[in-house]
Every structure is written in structure tokens, then in C-alpha cells.
Write a protein that holds these residues in place. Structure first.
Motif, PDB file in Angstrom:
ATOM      1  N   GLN A  12       0.785  -1.236   0.044  1.00  0.00           N
ATOM      2  CA  GLN A  12       0.075  -0.036   0.147  1.00  0.00           C
ATOM      3  C   GLN A  12       0.910   1.321  -0.080  1.00  0.00           C
ATOM      4  N   LYS A  13       1.841   1.234   0.845  1.00  0.00           N
ATOM      5  CA  LYS A  13       2.975   2.374   0.784  1.00  0.00           C
ATOM      6  C   LYS A  13       3.379   2.622  -0.681  1.00  0.00           C
ATOM      7  N   GLU A  14       4.037   1.460  -1.153  1.00  0.00           N
ATOM      8  CA  GLU A  14       4.590   1.590  -2.518  1.00  0.00           C
ATOM      9  C   GLU A  14       3.526   2.050  -3.571  1.00  0.00           C
ATOM     10  N   GLU A  15       2.335   1.811  -3.451  1.00  0.00           N
ATOM     11  CA  GLU A  15       1.263   2.111  -4.263  1.00  0.00           C
ATOM     12  C   GLU A  15       1.054   3.614  -4.269  1.00  0.00           C
ATOM     13  N   GLU A  16       1.054   4.082  -3.024  1.00  0.00           N
ATOM     14  CA  GLU A  16       0.816   5.451  -2.619  1.00  0.00           C
ATOM     15  C   GLU A  16       1.899   6.271  -3.567  1.00  0.00           C
ATOM     16  N   LYS A  17       3.404   5.703  -3.260  1.00  0.00           N
ATOM     17  CA  LYS A  17       4.553   6.140  -3.997  1.00  0.00           C
ATOM     18  C   LYS A  17       4.174   6.549  -5.526  1.00  0.00           C
ATOM     19  N   LEU A  18       3.500   5.337  -5.916  1.00  0.00           N
ATOM     20  CA  LEU A  18       3.367   5.530  -7.578  1.00  0.00           C
ATOM     21  C   LEU A  18       2.258   6.432  -7.852  1.00  0.00           C
ATOM     22  N   GLN A  19       1.233   6.664  -6.870  1.00  0.00           N
ATOM     23  CA  GLN A  19       0.426   7.628  -7.234  1.00  0.00           C
ATOM     24  C   GLN A  19       0.873   9.015  -7.077  1.00  0.00           C
ATOM     25  N   GLU A  20       1.738   9.421  -6.129  1.00  0.00           N
ATOM     26  CA  GLU A  20       2.429  10.621  -6.037  1.00  0.00           C
ATOM     27  C   GLU A  20       3.446  10.613  -7.473  1.00  0.00           C
ATOM     28  N   LEU A  21       3.980   9.718  -7.922  1.00  0.00           N
ATOM     29  CA  LEU A  21       5.012   9.795  -9.060  1.00  0.00           C
ATOM     30  C   LEU A  21       3.977  10.046 -10.229  1.00  0.00           C
ATOM     31  N   MET A  22       2.645   9.726 -10.067  1.00  0.00           N
ATOM     32  CA  MET A  22       1.834  10.092 -11.485  1.00  0.00           C
ATOM     33  C   MET A  22       1.379  11.613 -11.326  1.00  0.00           C
ATOM     34  N   ARG A  23       1.273  11.824 -10.171  1.00  0.00           N
ATOM     35  CA  ARG A  23       0.907  13.239  -9.925  1.00  0.00           C
ATOM     36  C   ARG A  23       1.837  14.576 -10.280  1.00  0.00           C
ATOM     37  N   LYS A  24       3.001  13.912 -10.376  1.00  0.00           N
ATOM     38  CA  LYS A  24       4.060  15.047 -10.505  1.00  0.00           C
ATOM     39  C   LYS A  24       4.250  15.495 -11.994  1.00  0.00           C
ATOM     40  N   GLU A  25       4.834  16.684 -12.183  1.00  0.00           N
ATOM     41  CA  GLU A  25       4.899  17.411 -13.326  1.00  0.00           C
ATOM     42  C   GLU A  25       5.535  16.540 -14.402  1.00  0.00           C
ATOM     43  N   LYS A  26       6.449  15.852 -14.094  1.00  0.00           N
ATOM     44  CA  LYS A  26       7.356  15.029 -15.086  1.00  0.00           C
ATOM     45  C   LYS A  26       7.270  13.456 -14.356  1.00  0.00           C
ATOM     46  N   ILE A  69      10.061   0.811  -8.462  1.00  0.00           N
ATOM     47  CA  ILE A  69       8.692   0.780  -7.324  1.00  0.00           C
ATOM     48  C   ILE A  69       8.014  -0.533  -7.679  1.00  0.00           C
ATOM     49  N   VAL A  70       7.425  -0.743  -8.895  1.00  0.00           N
ATOM     50  CA  VAL A  70       6.635  -1.815  -9.429  1.00  0.00           C
ATOM     51  C   VAL A  70       7.828  -3.173  -8.988  1.00  0.00           C
ATOM     52  N   GLU A  71       8.825  -2.932  -9.431  1.00  0.00           N
ATOM     53  CA  GLU A  71       9.701  -4.216  -9.534  1.00  0.00           C
ATOM     54  C   GLU A  71      10.011  -4.507  -8.027  1.00  0.00           C
ATOM     55  N   GLU A  72       9.896  -3.708  -7.114  1.00  0.00           N
ATOM     56  CA  GLU A  72       9.983  -3.833  -5.465  1.00  0.00           C
ATOM     57  C   GLU A  72       9.057  -4.779  -5.000  1.00  0.00           C
ATOM     58  N   ILE A  73       7.750  -4.294  -5.576  1.00  0.00           N
ATOM     59  CA  ILE A  73       6.322  -4.880  -5.010  1.00  0.00           C
ATOM     60  C   ILE A  73       6.398  -6.320  -5.556  1.00  0.00           C
ATOM     61  N   TYR A  74       6.721  -6.444  -6.784  1.00  0.00           N
ATOM     62  CA  TYR A  74       6.789  -7.857  -7.395  1.00  0.00           C
ATOM     63  C   TYR A  74       7.502  -8.768  -6.625  1.00  0.00           C
ATOM     64  N   GLU A  75       8.897  -8.254  -6.391  1.00  0.00           N
ATOM     65  CA  GLU A  75      10.074  -8.925  -5.664  1.00  0.00           C
ATOM     66  C   GLU A  75       9.570  -9.523  -4.357  1.00  0.00           C
ATOM     67  N   ASP A  76       8.781  -8.579  -3.629  1.00  0.00           N
ATOM     68  CA  ASP A  76       8.594  -8.878  -2.301  1.00  0.00           C
ATOM     69  C   ASP A  76       7.302 -10.155  -2.348  1.00  0.00           C
TER      70      ASP A  76
END
Length: 131
Positions: free
Chosen positions: A67-81, A90-97
């Protein structure tokens, strides 16, 4: 009438697939992550029970981290770049775990089962995937 035809086609497909199933036949009903079909002895049952309790605890911890990592992905998507490399990391970390948790649990279960039980268990392996 169209719904009935679709229903008949789907039933036919389901029945035909069950006719071409591998050697293993299980005549009972199977529920998600139910191991009754393995006919575990008392010793195996107790060990599997311990493994599943540990798994539940580890999964709860994994889920919170996910869930924390998913929030990071959401923040990443909200950024300008958009940072493709950060997203990928981040996604690889989720899948590796998830894969690590899955592999640890399956290794413990594998060590307890007999060869015949492993064959039966393999038919329901997909249920044990961590999502």
C-alpha cells in the motif's frame, strides 16, 4: 433466447475442459486454499497450520508495504514530469516482495508434502500466488 444459447455454450466449454483434465481427478468440492483434498496426516496438518499462520502474518506486513509503495506510484503520477525508472523500480520492488513471500511459503509446504500430495497440490498452485 440469446442468453440461453450463451449459457449452453459456456457450459459445453466447461464440461469439455473437464473431460480433458490431466490424470488427477478430485471428486469432492474444492474451496479456495482448502487442503482437505491432500488427506494430510495429523503431523502434516499441524505443520501446515503453523506455516499458514506465519504466512498470514507475513502477508499482512507485505500488504501494508505494498500500500505504501502504491501511494508512491500515485504521487509519481501526480508529478509534473513522469520518472519511468523510478516507476519501474517501485513496481519491481512490489513484485519481488510478493515472489519472495510466495516462494518461502511454497518451499515450506513442499517440504511437508509427499510426492503424491505435491502432484495434487500443483493443480491448485495458482491459488497461492501473492497479489
Amino acid at each position: 433466447m440469446t442468453k440461453l444459447k450463451i449459457f449452453v455454450v459456456l457450459c459445453s466449454i466447461f464440461l469439455s475442459l473437464s473431460l480433458f483434465a490431466d490424470k488427477y481427478e478430485y471428486n469432492g468440492t474444492h474451496t479456495y486454499k482448502n487442503l482437505d483434498y491432500l488427506n494430510l496426516d495429523k503431523h502434516q496438518y499441524e505443520k501446515i497450520k503453523e506455516i499458514l499462520i506465519d504466512y498470514r502474518k507475513a502477508y499482512a506486513k507485505y500488504y501494508k508495504e505494498k500500500q505504501k509503495e502504491e501511494e508512491k506510484l500515485q504521487e509519481l503520477m501526480r508529478k509534473e514530469k513522469f520518472d519511468k525508472h523510478e516507476y519501474k523500480d517501485i513496481v519491481e520492488e512490489i513484485y519481488e516482495d510478493a515472489i519472495s513471500l510466495e516462494a518461502k511459503t511454497l518451499k515450506k509446504i513442499h517440504a511437508i508434502l509427499t510426492q503424491e500430495q505435491r502432484v495434487k497440490f500443483s493443480y491448485y498452485l495458482q491459488e497461492w500466488r501473492v497479489e
